[in-house]
Design an enzyme around this catalytic site. Sequence first.
Site, mmCIF file in Angstrom:
data_model
loop_
_atom_site.group_PDB
_atom_site.id
_atom_site.type_symbol
_atom_site.label_atom_id
_atom_site.label_comp_id
_atom_site.label_asym_id
_atom_site.label_seq_id
_atom_site.Cartn_x
_atom_site.Cartn_y
_atom_site.Cartn_z
ATOM 1 N N TYR A 1 -9.263 -0.222 4.009
ATOM 2 C CA TYR A 1 -8.565 -0.123 5.296
ATOM 3 C C TYR A 1 -8.217 1.316 5.643
ATOM 4 O O TYR A 1 -7.988 2.152 4.767
ATOM 5 C CB TYR A 1 -7.259 -0.923 5.273
ATOM 6 C CG TYR A 1 -7.391 -2.295 5.898
ATOM 7 C CD1 TYR A 1 -7.504 -2.420 7.281
ATOM 8 C CD2 TYR A 1 -7.408 -3.445 5.133
ATOM 9 C CE1 TYR A 1 -7.627 -3.669 7.881
ATOM 10 C CE2 TYR A 1 -7.541 -4.697 5.719
ATOM 11 C CZ TYR A 1 -7.650 -4.806 7.087
ATOM 12 O OH TYR A 1 -7.776 -6.029 7.671
ATOM 13 N N VAL B 1 -6.791 3.650 2.623
ATOM 14 C CA VAL B 1 -6.461 2.981 1.363
ATOM 15 C C VAL B 1 -7.575 1.987 1.085
ATOM 16 O O VAL B 1 -7.601 0.886 1.636
ATOM 17 C CB VAL B 1 -5.107 2.253 1.451
ATOM 18 C CG1 VAL B 1 -4.758 1.638 0.101
ATOM 19 C CG2 VAL B 1 -3.999 3.205 1.886
ATOM 20 N N GLY B 2 -8.533 2.388 0.246
ATOM 21 C CA GLY B 2 -9.662 1.518 -0.074
ATOM 22 C C GLY B 2 -10.434 1.168 1.182
ATOM 23 O O GLY B 2 -10.955 2.042 1.871
ATOM 24 N N ASP C 1 27.297 5.221 9.036
ATOM 25 C CA ASP C 1 25.984 5.853 9.053
ATOM 26 C C ASP C 1 24.986 4.761 8.672
ATOM 27 O O ASP C 1 24.942 4.351 7.511
ATOM 28 C CB ASP C 1 25.989 6.999 8.033
ATOM 29 C CG ASP C 1 24.702 7.791 8.035
ATOM 30 O OD1 ASP C 1 23.774 7.417 8.775
ATOM 31 O OD2 ASP C 1 24.622 8.781 7.291
ATOM 32 N N ASP D 1 16.768 5.845 10.087
ATOM 33 C CA ASP D 1 18.108 6.321 9.741
ATOM 34 C C ASP D 1 18.692 6.874 11.042
ATOM 35 O O ASP D 1 18.326 7.954 11.496
ATOM 36 C CB ASP D 1 18.001 7.391 8.653
ATOM 37 C CG ASP D 1 19.364 7.780 8.098
ATOM 38 O OD1 ASP D 1 20.395 7.523 8.764
ATOM 39 O OD2 ASP D 1 19.404 8.360 6.999
ATOM 40 N N GLY E 1 0.923 9.413 1.235
ATOM 41 C CA GLY E 1 0.768 10.866 1.334
ATOM 42 C C GLY E 1 -0.450 11.370 0.583
ATOM 43 O O GLY E 1 -1.025 12.400 0.934
ATOM 44 N N HIS F 1 -3.728 -11.446 10.621
ATOM 45 C CA HIS F 1 -5.129 -11.155 10.886
ATOM 46 C C HIS F 1 -6.012 -12.326 10.466
ATOM 47 O O HIS F 1 -6.409 -12.440 9.307
ATOM 48 C CB HIS F 1 -5.500 -9.874 10.125
ATOM 49 C CG HIS F 1 -6.778 -9.261 10.566
ATOM 50 N ND1 HIS F 1 -7.254 -8.078 10.047
ATOM 51 C CD2 HIS F 1 -7.687 -9.663 11.476
ATOM 52 C CE1 HIS F 1 -8.402 -7.791 10.622
ATOM 53 N NE2 HIS F 1 -8.690 -8.739 11.479
ATOM 54 N N HIS G 1 -0.619 -7.887 7.866
ATOM 55 C CA HIS G 1 -0.224 -6.504 7.596
ATOM 56 C C HIS G 1 1.192 -6.361 8.123
ATOM 57 O O HIS G 1 1.397 -6.329 9.329
ATOM 58 C CB HIS G 1 -1.098 -5.500 8.354
ATOM 59 C CG HIS G 1 -2.561 -5.610 8.083
ATOM 60 N ND1 HIS G 1 -3.225 -4.776 7.220
ATOM 61 C CD2 HIS G 1 -3.500 -6.459 8.576
ATOM 62 C CE1 HIS G 1 -4.510 -5.100 7.190
ATOM 63 N NE2 HIS G 1 -4.703 -6.119 8.000
ATOM 64 N N ASP H 1 0.799 -1.225 0.000
ATOM 65 C CA ASP H 1 0.000 0.000 0.000
ATOM 66 C C ASP H 1 0.833 1.276 0.000
ATOM 67 O O ASP H 1 0.348 2.325 -0.432
ATOM 68 C CB ASP H 1 -0.942 0.019 1.210
ATOM 69 C CG ASP H 1 -2.181 -0.835 0.982
ATOM 70 O OD1 ASP H 1 -2.545 -1.049 -0.181
ATOM 71 O OD2 ASP H 1 -2.786 -1.278 1.976
HETATM 72 CO CO CO Z 1 -6.502 -6.896 8.517
#
Ligand code: CO
Length: 624
Positions: A373, A370-371, A573, A432, A296, A584, A425, A289
């Site tokens: 969820y 997102v749709g 770094d 970082d 964003g 789920h 999920h 997703d």
């Molecule tokens: Co689920």
Amino acid sequence: MAAHPEALLTVDEIEAVATLLRDAGKVGDDTTFRRVSPAHLTAETGGVDGGRLIEAWLYHAEAREIEELMVSLTSGEIVSSATVTGQIPQYGFGEILAMQELVRTDPDVAAAVAKRGITDPSKLQVDPWPTGNMGLEHEEGRRVSRAVLFWRDDAADNGYAKPVDGLSVFVDLDEMSVYRIDDIGDWPIAADTNNYTHGTVPDRTDLKEISITQPEGSSFTVEDGNHIRWGSWDVRVVMDHTEGIALQSLGWTGSDGARRPVMRRASVAEMVVPYGETRETQAFKNALDIGEIGLGRTANSLALGCDCLGDITYLDSAWCFDDGTPIQVDQAICIHEEDFGILWKHTDSHVGSAEVRRSRRLVISSIFTVGNYDYGIFWYLYLDGTIQLEIKLTGIVTTQAHRPGDSLRYAALIGEEIAGPIHQHLFCARFDMEVDGPNNTAYRVDIEVDDPGPDNPFDNAFRAVATRLESEQQAIDVVDASKARTWRVVNESAENPLGQPTGYKLLPADTATLFPHRARVAGRAGFAKQNLWVTPSNGAERFPAGDHVTQSEPLDQGLPTWTKADRSIAEEDIVVWHVFGLTHSVRPEDFPVMPTEYARCTWVPFGFFDRNPALDIPPGTACH
Ligand code: CO
């Protein structure tokens, strides 16, 4: 004057970038905008000294090329460009809207749904679903979205209660045509409406209101648009086109006034949602997703609804539509403080007194839909130096039609004629690290039980064994509750007053890795086959399944490939990637809308301080 390099993107900046690219001849009639987002601050982009840099990814449809550009709004120039061929760009939301209309008016779709008793296809809910990479011959050379169909008799109904199952509808997005429909059987449309909106269920009346009052206001400040200061913390919050909400330049300023960096950037860089149901209309579902959709672009405007309580500060975000038009999301980021119970306490029985301090946390959050969820990404900062990432999962589970006799081996019955397939999920957080400076070293810390011997005469010995992680391959690992496994990131050239290297400890979530590890999805999201990776920071390595994950061409991009080089990660770094989330196995209570489930991971200071840094918190004044 250009904005700060770490500022939130604005509609004016998107317009400036689009104009600059048009003036430079980069935008043809067949060109659309795919990712317009502030550059990540890395050594490669010059850090905060690099000026205001905006990344713009364009899709040139005729050439089938993605052009990745870096634009400086400080100099008004294109500072770099690269062309990518053979990969599929993220969907444009404009083309998704066109695709939904196409499907609702397509005669072949109309004929297929008529067999299921649907005579008015304009009432179809058309969910665009990334087709993934199932190795289907007919998808080769095409840019494909599947259309997953649901039925809404009334426009306000819960479409997911009435899946139109048995149909795989394939749309070629370049041709904008429904080029193929596979029909594996016509399940009846479920009868129950399973609505959940207010007014469709009677309210209970026994709940008194909880109101949070902060008569003196809140204890944080926001300067320069997105620079948040709270307690000893300061951080910049950004909204990335792909990742959604992210933190940059997180640091702690001690009582001596010296600012100590902790993380350069913290984000959720990818996620994968594999499904275990084998029915053809479900088995292809393995959504990435973040990379496929761009969180964003899906940020909720928190002006709608009531997501947070108390004294709230909201920040707006902006994203770029396919045609270069900027879209502002009002109140996309929520900043507020929450009381969080007891920070520390001791009752001294010898003198009959108690010392207790209240914990509170700074909450920096956004919600992404997102749709079906809804994902909340919540970043918490605490007074004792703890940093926590929490994902709140809610919304509506994917549904499939169920008729008597259907197998429920890979799905659970959640209504009389409806089932929810098992799925995961799995989120990949990207940290970082910058603990007291850029060069850090990671350790895996396992608890080991010693054998009996002269050092262990009572056979009670157990100890923390820290293994220095020298290279990428050595660092790859899974969580192991049997060893109370944690990871620590230290700065070996910085010492606390006790003479220990300063550091932070990752308390991982206890998460299973990707279960369908032999399926095609494992090639798309190989990052999810492990819980932990450490890589040297590299500005080209930001998205663990690759930059262009739509249809994943080729397979095996990202972390599994980068880490084959087995680069050195000690005193470098470094970036720590932690995969965590939920498996789920759907329950009836998850429907028709899912009570929030939580997945979280936590960083706690480990020798970053020489004692509890929260001794200076005053006792609360609101005790009764
Ligand atoms: Co689920």
